[in-house]
Structure formats: C-alpha cells, structure tokens
Design a protein around this motif. Structure first.
Motif, short mmCIF file in Angstrom:
data_model
loop_
_atom_site.label_atom_id
_atom_site.label_comp_id
_atom_site.label_asym_id
_atom_site.label_seq_id
_atom_site.Cartn_x
_atom_site.Cartn_y
_atom_site.Cartn_z
N PRO A 422 0.83 -1.20 0.00
CA PRO A 422 0.00 0.00 0.00
C PRO A 422 0.86 1.25 0.00
CG PRO A 422 -0.62 -1.52 1.77
CD PRO A 422 0.69 -1.99 1.23
N GLY A 423 0.23 2.36 -0.29
CA GLY A 423 0.89 3.66 -0.19
C GLY A 423 0.35 4.45 0.98
N ALA A 424 1.00 5.55 1.29
CA ALA A 424 0.49 6.43 2.35
C ALA A 424 -0.92 6.89 2.05
CB ALA A 424 1.43 7.62 2.53
N ALA A 425 -1.23 7.08 0.77
CA ALA A 425 -2.58 7.51 0.40
C ALA A 425 -3.62 6.45 0.75
CB ALA A 425 -2.64 7.83 -1.09
N ASP A 426 -3.25 5.17 0.68
CA ASP A 426 -4.19 4.11 1.07
C ASP A 426 -4.50 4.17 2.55
OD1 ASP A 426 -4.39 2.73 -1.55
OD2 ASP A 426 -2.28 2.30 -1.22
N TRP A 427 -3.48 4.44 3.36
CA TRP A 427 -3.71 4.62 4.79
C TRP A 427 -4.53 5.88 5.07
CZ3 TRP A 427 -2.88 1.92 9.27
CH2 TRP A 427 -2.25 0.69 9.14
#
Length: 459
Positions: A422-427
């Motif tokens: 995942p990316g930070a945007a997913d979090w």
C-alpha cells in the motif's frame, strides 16, 4: 483598496527525536539516481516462507540445551529493529528536480517543516538542495535555528512566529522571517538593533484562506510600517506571500479570486516603495497544476516527499513523483486461533474461521492511526491484509488466514508500491485523513534509515 480575506548524531544535534540508522547508498559513487522510473510491473516478492520458517540469517550452533540459537534471537541478529522507516534520498532529489522543471523560471522552496514531514529535516534539506531547490521553508523559528545549527546552507524562511520566539537569534543566523501584523515588524526591528544586522522579512497577505496574514483592511498599515523600518535601515522586505485555500481542487474559482487578491496586495507593497525579491503563493498542488500562480518562487511540501497533493486527480507516478518513505515492521507473534476469537480491545473483530493472527509491534504511539482500525492495509509475504480489530498504543493485529508466517517476518505498512505494498494515500483513505498526516505522524520510536546516497555535507 480591497482584496479578499485569506531530520546519526547530526539530527540529534538539530533537536529531532527520531533515531537514525546508517545511510546506505544504493547507487555507485558518482552515478546519478536518474529520473523517476516509469511505472511498470512490480518485482517479485520472492517465494513465501514456509510454515515455521524465520526471516534473517540461518540459525547458528545450538546452545547446550539444544533448543536455541547461540544468540537466542530466533534468526534475527541482535539489534535488528522491530520497525523502521526507510527514507530514499534519491527519491527526494528526483522529486525536487521534477518540481524545478515544473516551476519553470520560478525558484523552488522545499518545505521541510515538521521534521521534513517525518522524513528527517537535516538529510532531507540537504537532499532537496542537491536536487535543485534554492530555498528551504519551515513553520517555526526553532526548526529554522536547528537547521542552521546543523550547518544547512541556503535561503531559509520561517513563517509561523509568535512574540515569544527568539527573533534576535533568527536574525543573527540569517533566517528570513514572516510578518503578517505590525507587532512582527516591531519584533524584527528590535532584533535587528540587537545584532546590528537588518532583518529579512516576507510580508504575508490574507488573500482568502482565512488563516494567517494581514487582512485587506490592515495590509496598508503593515506595508507602511515595514517600508518605514526599511528606510531606517532596520530591515529589508524581501518577499510578499500568501497561501491558497483550495489548490488541491484544480479549477476551483477561489483560486482565481486569491490570485487577483494577491496581485492587488503586491501592487500596494510596490506603490509604498517596497521591491521584494520574490512573490510566492504556490504550494505543491499549485506548483503542479496552476502555473499562473508560480510567480518568482514556489513552496512545495508534500510533493517533495513523492506524494500526490491532488490524489483524486492523479497519483504520484502520474505526476512524475516517487514516495520516499517505506514503513516496515517485523511480526512479534504468530498464532493459530479458532473461529469466533475476538481480536483486540472491544472485540470489534471476530475471526470467521480458524485462522492465523500476526501481531505487528506498531501502534498509535508510533503514528499508526487508530482511525484506521479494521481498515489499514499491510503487505505480508506478498499478500495484502487489513488491520483486524482496534489499533492499540503499541501494536495491532492482522488476520493472515492460512498464509504461512513466522515471528520476524516483514510487514510493509506503506511504501512506493514496488512490491505491491500500500501507499500512504491508502492509509489516508482508511483513516479518513490526508497523506500529509500519515507520514508526518510517524513517531520518534521508529528509527529512520537513509538509502539512495547522502546529500553533500552529510557524514
């Protein structure tokens, strides 16, 4: 007149709390990291470990009781961190270079406030300068003085100031300061007198954000006071600036209104005899999507770290950016549980069948958002899983199903996506927040490890 209502010892010396591990250069000496690679197939994560396997070096000779390896670490070398934030300085340099290209004739100020959005202010500042930035920006005066104490060069602006700040130290250190009210001009004059050196001021206009800066009715007073102090030799007005409210919504009419208001404010300053070096308005979003707002200087923050400031419009790769932070941990516990097992505080999650639970030794004290309980994504052995139950202060649980796992296996919370993580945007989506908060909140208990080479002056 009218305009709208608007960072290893070096880091420790700079006052930042997060632990730092060694810099690892992934690029041969003298070889540039090159441009950000185009998106392509993610490299294989390799075969998944078999049940009962452990990560790390092979176990050494047995101890006398025949049960434990010689260091008792179950395959992990002593001192292996339970979690780590790896910061790719080559990505920082490449991102800044990309932003410089986008900015055209405007200079680039890399915003390194909040310990460079959790990435480490001193190494990131140097990497940003190596990537082409000619300015650095921070919020607080202490952040600016810490960079100067660490020997970071370049033009440096601090803008979120209070009467209790050490204006004298800042002026002596050549830190450029923001003034959005007459009291700030007076503070700058007192500091200039104390050190016998003119203060360098950027006057902030409120153009529509409704936050800092002088409002329309107060702008002329601020400008006149600054002009008088400049004529007396106590300061020099080197900038006029403001901040956009909705640049992350390209095309929103408020952007055009703020542009017009900013031009009006700059015109008033010039008619008062001021000749600032730079006019600046653009954040990351405006740098990438609103060229008419570039003026003489742009101030990207989030984009420096490879994250998209317009996630609904484009991801990092589409913008030519690469996320610089990868957050990992190692499983602390792996166990089989029956169907119906409640998990974590409040038993907000119950297992639907017999399954394997993995314990990840990170929690909200480390910056993992509690609001991402039941939703935060992680990668374990090449497979994505979701936080099971409530995120605790120091740990959270992942339901691994029947996937093989063992204590010490790596868990990737977020990264650039090379392995399908995942990316930070997913979090951010999972926690109903923004990417800025996800990376910035990663706490001091998590050691930073730097890859991609060192910026000039790092040692």
């Amino acid at each position: 007149m009218s305009f709208g209502m608007a960072r290893e010892a070096e880091n420790a010396a700079a006052g930042y709390g997060a632990a730092v591990t060694a810099v690892v250069d992934r690029h041969p000496p003298g070889v540039s990291a090159g441009p950000v690679p185009a998106a392509g197939p993610a490299p294989s994560a390799g075969p998944a470990p078999t049940a009962g396997s452990v990560a790390g070096p092979a176990a050494g000779p047995h101890s006398q009781d025949g049960q434990y390896g010689q260091d008792g670490q179950d395959g992990q070398q002593a001192g292996t961190p339970h979690a780590q934030a790896r910061i790719d300085l080559a990505a920082i340099r490449a991102n800044v270079s990309r932003l410089c290209d986008t900015a055209g004739s405007a200079e680039v100020m890399a915003v390194v406030k909040a310990d460079a959005y959790g990435h480490g202010a001193v190494p990131v500042a140097r990497a940003a300068l190596a990537g082409g930035a000619t300015w650095l920006g921070v919020a607080g005066m202490r952040e600016a003085l810490a960079l100067r104490a660490a020997g970071v060069p370049g033009r440096l602006l601090a803008w979120l100031l209070t009467p209790g700040d050490d204006w004298t130290a800042a002026v002596a250190a050549g830190v450029e300061l923001s003034a959005g009210a007459p009291w700030a001009v007076r503070a700058a004059v007192r500091a200039a007198r104390a050190v016998d050196r003119p203060a360098l001021l950027h006057l902030e206009a409120e153009t529509g954000l409704g936050r800092g800066g002088a409002a329309a009715g107060d702008w002329q007073t601020l400008v006149d006071g600054a002009a008088a102090a400049e004529a007396a030799g106590y300061l020099r007005v080197v900038g006029v600036w403001s901040h956009l409210a909705r640049a992350d919504e390209p095309g929103h009419p408020s952007c055009a209104r703020q542009l017009a208001n900013f031009r009006d404010a700059a015109g008033i300053a010039r008619r008062a005899g001021l000749a600032p070096d730079v006019l600046h308005l653009s954040n990351s979003a405006a740098t990438l999507t609103l060229p008419e707002a570039h003026f003489d200087l742009v101030r990207p923050g989030l984009a420096v770290y490879g994250l998209s400031p317009v996630p609904d419009l484009a991801g990092p790769a589409e913008l030519g950016l690469r996320p610089a932070m990868t957050l990992t941990a190692r499983l602390a516990s792996v166990k089989r549980v029956p169907a119906g097992q409640g998990v974590s505080y409040g038993h907000r999650y119950r297992t639907a069948r017999a399954t394997t639970l993995g314990l990840v030794p990170l929690g909200y004290a480390d910056g993992v958002p509690r609001h991402a309980s039941q939703a935060g994504p992680v990668l374990v052995a090449g497979r994505q899983h979701t936080v099971a139950g409530t995120v605790c202060m120091d740990q959270f649980v992942v339901d691994l199903g029947d996937a093989p796992a063992a204590p010490g296996d790596e868990v990737v919370l977020f990264g650039p996506g090379d392995r399908g993580e995942p990316g930070a945007a997913d979090w951010a989506r999972a926690a109903h927040t923004i990417s800025h908060e996800i990376v910035t909140r990663i706490g001091a208990r998590i050691p930073r490890a730097y890859t991609g080479g060192s910026a000039p002056g790092d040692h």
